[in-house]
Design an enzyme around this catalytic site. Structure first.
Site, mmCIF file in Angstrom:
data_model
loop_
_atom_site.group_PDB
_atom_site.id
_atom_site.type_symbol
_atom_site.label_atom_id
_atom_site.label_comp_id
_atom_site.label_asym_id
_atom_site.label_seq_id
_atom_site.Cartn_x
_atom_site.Cartn_y
_atom_site.Cartn_z
ATOM 1 C CG MET A 7 39.414 75.520 65.875
ATOM 2 S SD MET A 7 40.860 74.414 65.889
ATOM 3 C CE MET A 7 40.862 73.857 64.179
ATOM 4 C CD GLU A 31 35.042 74.631 65.947
ATOM 5 O OE1 GLU A 31 35.116 74.406 64.732
ATOM 6 O OE2 GLU A 31 35.696 73.999 66.790
ATOM 7 C CB THR A 75 43.602 69.900 74.574
ATOM 8 O OG1 THR A 75 42.586 70.548 73.781
ATOM 9 C CG2 THR A 75 43.291 70.181 76.035
ATOM 10 C CG LEU A 105 45.763 79.284 59.530
ATOM 11 C CD1 LEU A 105 45.360 80.671 59.042
ATOM 12 C CD2 LEU A 105 46.971 78.776 58.753
ATOM 13 C CD GLN A 106 41.633 78.314 66.003
ATOM 14 O OE1 GLN A 106 41.163 78.827 66.994
ATOM 15 N NE2 GLN A 106 40.925 78.137 64.887
ATOM 16 N NE ARG A 107 44.965 71.138 64.130
ATOM 17 C CZ ARG A 107 44.082 70.246 63.723
ATOM 18 N NH1 ARG A 107 42.988 70.046 64.438
ATOM 19 N NH2 ARG A 107 44.263 69.555 62.618
ATOM 20 N NE ARG A 116 33.538 69.177 68.380
ATOM 21 C CZ ARG A 116 33.533 69.086 67.056
ATOM 22 N NH1 ARG A 116 32.393 69.147 66.400
ATOM 23 N NH2 ARG A 116 34.655 68.927 66.393
ATOM 24 C CG ASP A 135 39.757 72.258 72.235
ATOM 25 O OD1 ASP A 135 39.682 73.246 71.490
ATOM 26 O OD2 ASP A 135 39.654 71.089 71.834
#
Lengths: 406, 406
Positions: A187, A244, A141, A299-301, A189, A143
């Site tokens: 990104m 975000e 991930t 774009l970042q992932r 959450r 994240d």
């Protein structure tokens, strides 16, 4: 025990999820699997009997090398959540029937915390029916929010992209001798790892982002405007990185400041867009300075053109380690990355029971967030800097990166 | 004649405008200039006596090499328009006084069509007062909209970035087995060159953008929705490239469909943002499919991490050619690029009278825009493909591209 292996990709794509797939594939062959199948679109596709024999689509080592440098999920992905196996066993019966048809002995799933839930349930159901199929998770991930692992494959490349383009945006923002504000929306959450990577832009040649806001700290609109107003007294161009997912003290997302009718994704998560835009409009109206919002979006992932070499290698190793563990009889576990040395950075693979990972979320430690919640500490930099090291450039063909696809 | 040279950068930054600066600097030294000054923030800064002796900031060839790989305008830029020299000669008197103090013989200005107006006026005023200072323009713009030159330095790198990230976005968009629409908004107010570069994403490994909309062709909302609806019958994931400047047949910008209070920049141009967002919202509501908008924003003009090697080399050559022309006595001219062979691509520098360039705009030829204005012809591909060839990667330090700055 089944002679064959199957591997799936699940959840959001990354720049290196295919490197893990390459690691699983090559290690399965090395460990004696007869065939290695790839699920198309995760278990959701497998339930529709969508799969592919990887030998037919990766015939030589050139295809495998291309795979390592291709972003997004080669096999396709899903956001499918398995039902509870005790109350709804039908789906499991169907899945295990397909696995039996394919003579599967090893089952690998590359994904994040939602996807590890799938491995957790399949292993539990498998145990309940005395299946000898081994179920192993491979972490993935951007994240970086998985518990129990030092970091996740995918994060280093996203962090390298974020810090590198932020440096470019900062250079760009200084071009005119006028006041300007640029807000870069990143990104994340609930966990601010990706936005924290903005701190890696600071270096001898770049003062870095002026302010960095993570979702871990409640966002105070008035304090924010005052910070920017004060900064403007000494600096014409201000660049701000914002997650975000930043939220007000009352729990509302900042992007809800102007809109209440946000869409909801298939997991029931609220769709977050426009946090940067909302804040840019706010600053423009309160300070009278032109403010631009840049959303890094997907774009970042998927920026494999600037992937971290370290990340690509570790993603590959994580895939391979899952295979070796399965070959040794492990099941219901997930590969983790374990840092054994800081300077010089050294990292090895480890194994964790999947229950320690599935459905949990690891956030940025609050002690790493400093200066009123607007910067990251040197402890974070020491943690993250090694993850963005080295480059594995794309294979450029006719001027553009070459990918492999089904 | 003055012993020294001065160089300025003007207008929007690019990934290679500093390579032109490097070309001017090194060629000035090679051609016998004693000192080379850099204007800070263009002529606007020069009027405030803001300049720097380049030898002090570029002491060795390592700094010059870093300069070639640093995005944005190293010297800073401006969007200043000189007044008419016949009615308001005071500004000119002031500027020429400063040039005299600095003992300037050669004056170079790196910029786009607005900036060439500055060279045009300075050369005309210079001639009127019998100045022997030579004024030369060096072309620069990601927009590729300068007349008289095959293409502009800056365009190739932006085109390489656009086509490369579009490939990554297309891979990313295919990850789930569900209907999706992605709209990528690309810069270009009146000329569609940048958006046309989306056509370079199509290759053996990528079907490319499904629809490409340039400002050269009037945008028909209903036809657009119908195109997408039809495409959706055979393709789950649709990726659309659209110029920020697409206009309806009545002349209104598409982004004005939802907003009439657009801001205006210092040149009086309307600020365009949100074209992609407007179209995504439109498709979501008319077709009921989730549509995402990605705005490439300033990322596309400062992405030196994926600059075109061809572009960097030509930008350097254009800077050097301006110096050689000045040394030979030319003034009031601008360097152009002249393609002398297609396959293999070969290009040399040329000189044009500045009046043939200043304040004019070159658009994408209508015969290159095919399929109801939604794709580019092979003639465009043959034109643009050579411009994105080869790579000159950044110098990576601690995982991020190293830049040079004042």
């Amino acid at each position: 025990m089944g002679k064959n292996a199957i591997v799936g990709q699940s959840g959001g794509p990354t720049a290196v999820i295919n490197s893990s797939l390459a690691g699983v594939y090559e290690s399965c062959l090395a460990c004696g699997a007869e065939k290695v199948y790839g699920m198309r679109f995760g278990v959701e596709g497998l339930l529709k009997k969508k799969y592919v024999d990887l030998a037919t689509v990766l015939p030589t080592d050139v295809e495998v090398e291309l795979l390592k440098r291709t972003p997004s999920s080669f096999l396709g992905s899903c956001r499918y959540k398995l039902p509870d196996w005790q109350t709804e066993p039908q789906v499991y019966e169907q899945l295990f029937e397909i696995l039996k048809e394919l003579d599967i002995g090893w089952f690998f799933y590359i994904g994040g915390n939602d996807s590890m839930d799938t491995i957790c349930k399949l292993a539990a159901y498998g145990a309940s029916v005395n299946s000898d199929i081994r179920f192993m998770g491979v972490p993935k991930t951007i994240d970086n929010d998985l518990m129990g692992t030092d970091h996740t494959p995918g994060y280093g490349s996203a962090a390298k992209y974020i810090s590198s383009v932020l440096k470019e945006v900062i250079r760009d923002s200084l071009v005119y001798d006028i006041k300007s504000i640029t807000i870069v929306e990143i990104m994340g959450r609930n966990a601010g790892w990706l936005t924290a990577a903005a701190a890696l832009a600071a270096s001898d040649d770049c003062e870095g982002a002026d302010l960095i806001y993570l979702p871990e700290v409640a966002f105070d609109v008035d304090a924010f405007v005052e910070k920017v107003r004060t900064l403007q007294e000494t600096k014409p161009s201000i660049v701000i990185a914002v997650s975000e997912g930043v939220k007000l003290a009352d729990g509302r997302y900042v992007c809800e400041l102007t809109s209440d009718d946000r869409a909801v994704d298939v997991f029931g998560h609220k769709m977050l867009t426009g946090t940067g835009r909302v804040l840019a409009d706010l600053l423009s109206s309160r300070l009278g300075t032109k403010a631009r919002a840049i959303e890094l979006s997907t774009l970042q992932r998927c920026a494999s053109h600037i992937a971290s070499g370290t990340d690509i290698a570790e993603a590959y190793q994580a895939g391979g380690a899952a295979v070796h563990a399965a070959a040794e009889g492990h099941t219901g576990e997930v590969v983790a990355l374990k840092r054994i040395s800081d300077k010089p950075y050294q990292c090895v693979t480890d194994l964790l029971p999947i229950e320690q990972v599935a459905n949990l979320e690891k956030k940025v430690p609050l002690e790493w967030i400093i200066e009123d919640g607007t910067q990251l500490s040197s402890a974070f930099i020491d943690y993250a800097r090694p993850l963005i090291q080295t480059e594995l450039p794309p294979m450029y063909v006719s001027g553009a990166p070459r990918h492999i696809h089904l």
